[in-house]
Enzyme design. Sequence first.
Site, mmCIF file in Angstrom:
data_model
loop_
_atom_site.group_PDB
_atom_site.id
_atom_site.type_symbol
_atom_site.label_atom_id
_atom_site.label_comp_id
_atom_site.label_asym_id
_atom_site.label_seq_id
_atom_site.Cartn_x
_atom_site.Cartn_y
_atom_site.Cartn_z
ATOM 1 N N GLU A 1 30.776 34.015 35.031
ATOM 2 C CA GLU A 1 32.208 34.305 35.020
ATOM 3 C C GLU A 1 33.062 33.058 34.787
ATOM 4 O O GLU A 1 34.229 33.013 35.211
ATOM 5 C CB GLU A 1 32.617 34.991 36.318
ATOM 6 C CG GLU A 1 32.032 36.386 36.469
ATOM 7 C CD GLU A 1 32.590 37.122 37.668
ATOM 8 O OE1 GLU A 1 33.262 38.149 37.474
ATOM 9 O OE2 GLU A 1 32.355 36.664 38.800
ATOM 10 N N HIS B 1 35.187 44.054 43.735
ATOM 11 C CA HIS B 1 34.594 42.802 43.270
ATOM 12 C C HIS B 1 34.911 41.633 44.201
ATOM 13 O O HIS B 1 34.012 41.001 44.743
ATOM 14 C CB HIS B 1 35.111 42.534 41.845
ATOM 15 C CG HIS B 1 34.505 41.354 41.166
ATOM 16 N ND1 HIS B 1 34.704 41.092 39.827
ATOM 17 C CD2 HIS B 1 33.723 40.347 41.610
ATOM 18 C CE1 HIS B 1 34.067 39.991 39.479
ATOM 19 N NE2 HIS B 1 33.469 39.516 40.558
ATOM 20 N N HIS C 1 36.923 31.660 42.985
ATOM 21 C CA HIS C 1 36.520 33.064 42.865
ATOM 22 C C HIS C 1 35.513 33.347 43.967
ATOM 23 O O HIS C 1 34.493 32.653 44.092
ATOM 24 C CB HIS C 1 35.899 33.356 41.511
ATOM 25 C CG HIS C 1 35.385 34.759 41.390
ATOM 26 N ND1 HIS C 1 36.182 35.852 41.627
ATOM 27 C CD2 HIS C 1 34.145 35.244 41.104
ATOM 28 C CE1 HIS C 1 35.473 36.954 41.466
ATOM 29 N NE2 HIS C 1 34.232 36.617 41.162
#
Length: 230
Positions: free
Chosen positions: A72, A159, A91
């Site tokens: 990612e 997520h 993240h």
Amino acid sequence: MACRVLAARGLADGILGHISLRISENALLVRCRGTRERGLAYTDAADIRMVDLDGNAAAEGELDGGYAVPNELPLHTEVLRRRPDVKAVVHAHPPHVVAADLAGLGIRPMVGAFDIPGTRLAAGGIPVYPRGVLVRNRSLAAEMVEAMGGRPVVLLRGHGLTSAAATVEQAVLQAISVDTLARLALQVASAGGELQDLPESDMAELPDLGGAFNTNTAWRHEVARLGERR
């Protein structure tokens, strides 16, 4: 150290999650995975590699030894491309944040002095990217950044979250505040309560304690907590 803090706070258990820091117009430091990956809680200096915005080594040897950028990486680089105010991107996959969002419980400014920076962050609104996908290319990353707008944090449905700031420390602390508010929302709802925003009159009374306290002191605490876990 920031990766370890995320893990210690339960925002990035296991091997998932990463942090990046812009160091020039086309280069960033990012937490990568090597052949001996052990998880964010065990991150050391060797796991931090310098790459360009396309994921290539930004200097000789940076991706040697089996190291690879996160799948990612575009999640980070698209934020950096589109947000000149941002230097650091976090993240993470906080379970309580994911659960609260799936339960329809928004991140609300419902507390006061309990967490002043978190309350101010929530009062500005926490947007949601509604796709539970792996943000593995620039097209998907652009969708996420569009949903994020100019806000510091965006939730990724099913997520996790992405937090962006001028420093790594601030980006991590924002993620911790969002996780704390999500936990409280779940606890209030499970007790049969109703989420209510802090009254405007109380919001107006909350002081800005300044970066020296909100960021520097809070960060020293997070680092100190790591020492207690050893």
